[in-house]
Write a protein that holds these residues in place. Structure first.
Motif, short mmCIF file in Angstrom:
data_model
loop_
_atom_site.label_atom_id
_atom_site.label_comp_id
_atom_site.label_asym_id
_atom_site.label_seq_id
_atom_site.Cartn_x
_atom_site.Cartn_y
_atom_site.Cartn_z
N VAL A 117 50.46 41.68 65.85
CA VAL A 117 49.23 41.35 66.58
C VAL A 117 48.98 42.40 67.66
O VAL A 117 47.86 42.89 67.83
N TYR A 122 46.11 42.87 62.03
CA TYR A 122 45.84 41.44 62.00
C TYR A 122 46.02 40.84 60.61
O TYR A 122 46.36 39.66 60.49
N GLY A 126 48.51 37.85 60.30
CA GLY A 126 47.99 36.57 59.82
C GLY A 126 48.76 36.04 58.63
O GLY A 126 49.05 34.84 58.55
#
Length: 181
Positions: A117, A122, A126
């Motif tokens: 992050v 991302y 994620g």
């Protein structure tokens, strides 16, 4: 591993059938590297300057290479998880399927996803967070108990190395980025 230990480790997981989110996270790290190299090549070609000049004049390219290097490390951790010794390479996904070192894998995934992050990856972060939610039980999770179990299993050095390497990458990326701005 004794049957009692297998049951105890198995209760820490929700499902083990399909580890596709971890595999996707591994490939997302490589995808980001390839996309960045294409971007740098296209930028170099469009500006009609050499690759070396682009590296020396553009801080974004330097920061991008640092992020790509960190992604190579995350890819390596997700592909090969060095556990028992430097001569014995044990595969990360095999450990989950064999119910070994569950807490070490869980804490390492937390460290790697937080670092991803901060490193602006991302997609991979994620997918790692999604795999943490999908594969691990969280109702009886205690960070203190997890660290004790990791220390008992002899996995604390792996966690410390991952924490130091990812902290250095995050510090370097932000240090370079903010020193130029």
């Amino acid at each position: 591993m004794k049957k009692r230990e297998v049951i105890k480790q198995k209760n820490k997981l929700k499902q083990v059938r399909n580890l596709k989110y971890l595999k996707f996270a591994k490939y997302a790290c490589l995808f980001l590297i390839v996309m960045f190299l294409i971007y740098v090549g296209a930028m170099s070609a469009s500006m009609n300057i050499s690759f070396e000049e682009l590296m020396s004049k553009n801080a974004v390219v330097i920061v991008g290479f640092m992020i790509c290097t960190a992604n190579l490390y995350v890819w390596y951790i997700l592909k090969h998880f060095l556990i028992k010794s430097f001569l014995n390479v044990i595969y990360f996904l095999t450990d989950i399927e064999n119910y070994e070192h569950i807490e070490s894998i869980r804490i390492n995934l937390i460290v790697l996803s937080i670092a991803q992050v901060f490193l602006l990856n991302y997609i991979s972060a994620g997918l790692m967070i999604l795999s943490l939610v999908k594969y691990f039980q969280w109702n009886q999770f205690s960070f203190k108990k997890s660290l004790k179990e990791i220390k008992k299993e002899g996995q604390l050095s792996v966690l410390i190395i991952s924490l130091i390497v990812m902290s250095l990458f995050v510090a370097l990326v932000f240090g370079i980025f903010f020193s130029v701005k």
